[in-house]
Design a protein around this motif. Structure first.
Motif, PDB file in Angstrom:
ATOM      1  N   LYS A   1     -24.085  52.019 -47.800  1.00  0.00           N
ATOM      2  CA  LYS A   1     -24.709  50.933 -47.040  1.00  0.00           C
ATOM      3  C   LYS A   1     -25.599  51.504 -45.936  1.00  0.00           C
ATOM      4  O   LYS A   1     -25.160  52.298 -45.108  1.00  0.00           O
ATOM      5  CB  LYS A   1     -23.651  50.015 -46.425  1.00  0.00           C
ATOM      6  CG  LYS A   1     -22.974  49.086 -47.419  1.00  0.00           C
ATOM      7  CD  LYS A   1     -22.265  47.940 -46.713  1.00  0.00           C
ATOM      8  CE  LYS A   1     -23.262  46.951 -46.118  1.00  0.00           C
ATOM      9  NZ  LYS A   1     -22.596  45.752 -45.546  1.00  0.00           N
TER      10      LYS A   1
ATOM     11  N   LEU B   1     -28.725  50.388 -43.030  1.00  0.00           N
ATOM     12  CA  LEU B   1     -29.443  49.332 -42.311  1.00  0.00           C
ATOM     13  C   LEU B   1     -30.801  49.852 -41.886  1.00  0.00           C
ATOM     14  O   LEU B   1     -30.902  50.873 -41.198  1.00  0.00           O
ATOM     15  CB  LEU B   1     -28.657  48.890 -41.077  1.00  0.00           C
ATOM     16  CG  LEU B   1     -29.310  47.793 -40.226  1.00  0.00           C
ATOM     17  CD1 LEU B   1     -29.379  46.470 -40.984  1.00  0.00           C
ATOM     18  CD2 LEU B   1     -28.578  47.613 -38.890  1.00  0.00           C
TER      19      LEU B   1
ATOM     20  N   ASP C   1     -29.917  46.852 -46.114  1.00  0.00           N
ATOM     21  CA  ASP C   1     -30.197  45.591 -45.432  1.00  0.00           C
ATOM     22  C   ASP C   1     -31.294  45.824 -44.401  1.00  0.00           C
ATOM     23  O   ASP C   1     -31.520  46.966 -43.975  1.00  0.00           O
ATOM     24  CB  ASP C   1     -28.949  45.061 -44.720  1.00  0.00           C
ATOM     25  CG  ASP C   1     -27.836  44.675 -45.676  1.00  0.00           C
ATOM     26  OD1 ASP C   1     -28.131  44.488 -46.882  1.00  0.00           O
ATOM     27  OD2 ASP C   1     -26.676  44.569 -45.230  1.00  0.00           O
TER      28      ASP C   1
ATOM     29  N   LYS D   1     -30.806  41.786 -48.050  1.00  0.00           N
ATOM     30  CA  LYS D   1     -30.494  40.789 -47.023  1.00  0.00           C
ATOM     31  C   LYS D   1     -31.363  41.074 -45.800  1.00  0.00           C
ATOM     32  O   LYS D   1     -31.588  42.231 -45.442  1.00  0.00           O
ATOM     33  CB  LYS D   1     -29.023  40.883 -46.613  1.00  0.00           C
ATOM     34  CG  LYS D   1     -28.029  40.515 -47.694  1.00  0.00           C
ATOM     35  CD  LYS D   1     -26.610  40.754 -47.172  1.00  0.00           C
ATOM     36  CE  LYS D   1     -25.581  40.548 -48.271  1.00  0.00           C
ATOM     37  NZ  LYS D   1     -24.220  40.923 -47.811  1.00  0.00           N
TER      38      LYS D   1
ATOM     39  N   TYR E   1     -31.669  40.226 -41.721  1.00  0.00           N
ATOM     40  CA  TYR E   1     -31.069  39.673 -40.507  1.00  0.00           C
ATOM     41  C   TYR E   1     -32.132  39.677 -39.408  1.00  0.00           C
ATOM     42  O   TYR E   1     -32.897  40.632 -39.281  1.00  0.00           O
ATOM     43  CB  TYR E   1     -29.876  40.505 -40.059  1.00  0.00           C
ATOM     44  CG  TYR E   1     -28.731  40.542 -41.055  1.00  0.00           C
ATOM     45  CD1 TYR E   1     -27.815  39.501 -41.133  1.00  0.00           C
ATOM     46  CD2 TYR E   1     -28.573  41.643 -41.911  1.00  0.00           C
ATOM     47  CE1 TYR E   1     -26.764  39.544 -42.054  1.00  0.00           C
ATOM     48  CE2 TYR E   1     -27.527  41.697 -42.818  1.00  0.00           C
ATOM     49  CZ  TYR E   1     -26.626  40.642 -42.886  1.00  0.00           C
ATOM     50  OH  TYR E   1     -25.593  40.692 -43.792  1.00  0.00           O
TER      51      TYR E   1
ATOM     52  N   ASN F   1     -20.672  42.015 -35.323  1.00  0.00           N
ATOM     53  CA  ASN F   1     -20.342  41.352 -36.585  1.00  0.00           C
ATOM     54  C   ASN F   1     -20.776  42.119 -37.832  1.00  0.00           C
ATOM     55  O   ASN F   1     -20.373  41.770 -38.945  1.00  0.00           O
ATOM     56  CB  ASN F   1     -20.973  39.958 -36.616  1.00  0.00           C
ATOM     57  CG  ASN F   1     -20.439  39.047 -35.520  1.00  0.00           C
ATOM     58  OD1 ASN F   1     -19.267  38.721 -35.513  1.00  0.00           O
ATOM     59  ND2 ASN F   1     -21.310  38.679 -34.583  1.00  0.00           N
ATOM     60  N   HIS F   2     -21.620  43.157 -37.656  1.00  0.00           N
ATOM     61  CA  HIS F   2     -22.140  43.913 -38.800  1.00  0.00           C
ATOM     62  C   HIS F   2     -22.121  45.411 -38.454  1.00  0.00           C
ATOM     63  O   HIS F   2     -23.134  45.956 -38.012  1.00  0.00           O
ATOM     64  CB  HIS F   2     -23.575  43.486 -39.136  1.00  0.00           C
ATOM     65  CG  HIS F   2     -23.741  42.020 -39.371  1.00  0.00           C
ATOM     66  ND1 HIS F   2     -24.016  41.133 -38.345  1.00  0.00           N
ATOM     67  CD2 HIS F   2     -23.655  41.285 -40.507  1.00  0.00           C
ATOM     68  CE1 HIS F   2     -24.110  39.920 -38.840  1.00  0.00           C
ATOM     69  NE2 HIS F   2     -23.890  39.974 -40.138  1.00  0.00           N
ATOM     70  N   ASN F   3     -20.993  46.041 -38.647  1.00  0.00           N
ATOM     71  CA  ASN F   3     -20.874  47.445 -38.245  1.00  0.00           C
ATOM     72  C   ASN F   3     -20.277  48.328 -39.333  1.00  0.00           C
ATOM     73  O   ASN F   3     -19.711  49.381 -39.044  1.00  0.00           O
ATOM     74  CB  ASN F   3     -20.050  47.568 -36.958  1.00  0.00           C
ATOM     75  CG  ASN F   3     -18.734  46.808 -37.056  1.00  0.00           C
ATOM     76  OD1 ASN F   3     -18.000  46.959 -38.036  1.00  0.00           O
ATOM     77  ND2 ASN F   3     -18.453  45.993 -36.048  1.00  0.00           N
ATOM     78  N   ASP F   4     -20.427  47.876 -40.596  1.00  0.00           N
ATOM     79  CA  ASP F   4     -19.856  48.652 -41.703  1.00  0.00           C
ATOM     80  C   ASP F   4     -20.895  49.522 -42.408  1.00  0.00           C
ATOM     81  O   ASP F   4     -20.706  49.915 -43.558  1.00  0.00           O
ATOM     82  CB  ASP F   4     -19.194  47.710 -42.719  1.00  0.00           C
ATOM     83  CG  ASP F   4     -20.169  46.712 -43.319  1.00  0.00           C
ATOM     84  OD1 ASP F   4     -21.217  46.450 -42.690  1.00  0.00           O
ATOM     85  OD2 ASP F   4     -19.875  46.179 -44.414  1.00  0.00           O
ATOM     86  N   TYR F   5     -21.973  49.841 -41.712  1.00  0.00           N
ATOM     87  CA  TYR F   5     -23.014  50.679 -42.296  1.00  0.00           C
ATOM     88  C   TYR F   5     -22.684  52.152 -42.111  1.00  0.00           C
ATOM     89  O   TYR F   5     -22.164  52.577 -41.063  1.00  0.00           O
ATOM     90  CB  TYR F   5     -24.373  50.384 -41.656  1.00  0.00           C
ATOM     91  CG  TYR F   5     -24.848  48.978 -41.912  1.00  0.00           C
ATOM     92  CD1 TYR F   5     -25.409  48.632 -43.142  1.00  0.00           C
ATOM     93  CD2 TYR F   5     -24.726  47.994 -40.932  1.00  0.00           C
ATOM     94  CE1 TYR F   5     -25.838  47.328 -43.394  1.00  0.00           C
ATOM     95  CE2 TYR F   5     -25.153  46.688 -41.168  1.00  0.00           C
ATOM     96  CZ  TYR F   5     -25.703  46.365 -42.398  1.00  0.00           C
ATOM     97  OH  TYR F   5     -26.115  45.078 -42.644  1.00  0.00           O
TER      98      TYR F   5
END
Length: 361
Positions: free
Chosen positions: A9, A11, A39, A60, A62, A87-91
């Motif tokens: 993953k 970003l 993403d 996706k 954002y 809320n989005h820190n799994d990269y």
């Protein structure tokens, strides 16, 4: 039953999804990558760009609910960045396509244990001529270096400008080579569509900004028309100087000699329409449009000492120093599809390199 390999993953951050060289690069990578989930994080200027719809087919998107156009908006920007990563820190990796003003994204990413933080330079200067913003931008360079773990650049010059003495990898701005090769059928279709038969068409693609020196295009056209009355200018792009450009078109009485286009995603078709390509930019990190124009066989007339050497893949680039030289070279320009070395800019090869890089981290 064989388990499918979990995708890495990543970003990507980019300020805007308005068409430009950086956005084209990102689109090409995301469209072609196979085993990496990318993403996009971007800012919100209140405009939905055509490129967004294309990107949504592959990724996706954002949006931070802020547009960073002043120092006063920075506090809201910081709050939005913090809320996003909460809320989005799994990269595994964040890949920043921007200048030093966005260092804060890397800072927060580090706080959320995103260990690989790539800073990617696409320019050789700031996009503003505001002296205060430029001073702050230079101060923020140190913060960008502090919170980045890896460094990419589109050219040697762009890397040196943003990263000082840090080591960096040069990543060629890959494109879909076959799409940009000259196509006579597309040329005829576009000439008919815009009623441009017997016109000598000067082309320009890029944002209408100070950096791109867009207003100077009108001075060029005015001069060329003194010798070549059928000269016609097409500008594809938009930007903060759009209204000033339109005012100058009226001032020069060039309304019938210019076509302004924007929100066009299939821009590759339009190179076939041009008879020459002009880019009077004041500075460039790379210039993917000049790369594309060369592959199409167009002569590219540009300001001297602006483009990095990596862009010179043919004999089709002519560097000039003043208005008279622009006029002379445009009038004498002609297509040339020979001796174009575009091998290292094949998007498939560039994507493979990036994917391997992501997987090895």
């Amino acid at each position: 039953m064989k388990k499918s390999m979990k995708k890495t993953k990543v970003l990507y951050f980019v300020d805007t999804l308005e068409y430009g060289g950086i956005q084209t690069f990102i689109y090409n990578i995301i469209k072609n990558i196979k085993n990496t989930e990318i993403d996009i994080l971007t800012l919100n200027d209140g405009i939905e760009y055509p490129l967004e719809e294309e990107l949504k087919k592959y990724t996706k998107i954002y949006k931070l609910n802020v547009w960073l156009n002043s120092i006063s908006s920075y506090n809201k920007y910081k709050k939005e960045v913090n809320n996003f990563f909460k809320n989005h820190n799994d990269y595994k990796i964040i890949h920043l396509h921007g200048t030093s003003k966005n260092y804060y994204i890397l800072k927060v990413a580090k706080e959320y244990n995103i260990d690989i933080r790539i800073s990617h330079s696409h320019s050789t200067n700031f996009e503003t001529n505001n002296i205060i913003k430029r001073i702050i931008g230079n101060i923020w360079k140190n913060k960008l270096l502090k919170y980045s773990t890896n460094f990419f650049a589109c050219s040697k010059e762009s890397g040196k400008w943003l990263f000082k003495n840090k080591e960096f990898n040069i990543i060629p701005n890959g494109i879909d080579i076959d799409k940009f090769k000259y196509n006579e059928k597309l040329r005829k279709e576009l000439i008919k569509k815009y009623n441009l038969k017997n016109k000598f068409i000067i082309g320009n693609i890029g944002r209408i900004t100070y950096q791109k020196n867009s207003l100077f295009l009108l001075d060029i056209l005015k001069e060329v028309k003194q010798i070549k009355d059928n000269a016609f200018l097409i500008i594809i792009g938009s930007g903060e100087l759009e209204n000033k450009l339109k005012d100058k078109i009226k001032e020069y009485n060039l309304e019938k000699d210019i076509l302004l286009l924007k929100d066009i995603h299939d821009i590759y078709k339009y190179y076939n329409l041009f008879d020459c390509f002009v880019l009077p930019s004041l500075y460039e990190g790379f210039s993917i449009v000049v790369l594309e124009a060369q592959i199409n066989g167009l002569e590219c007339i540009v300001n001297k000492d602006v483009l990095p050497k990596e862009v010179f893949i043919s004999d089709n680039i002519v560097e000039v120093e003043n208005l008279n030289e622009y006029k002379k070279e445009i009038i004498n320009s002609k297509r040339n599809n020979k001796n174009i070395d575009y091998s290292k800019y094949d998007i498939k090869e560039v994507t493979k390199y990036l994917e391997d890089y992501y997987q090895r981290r």
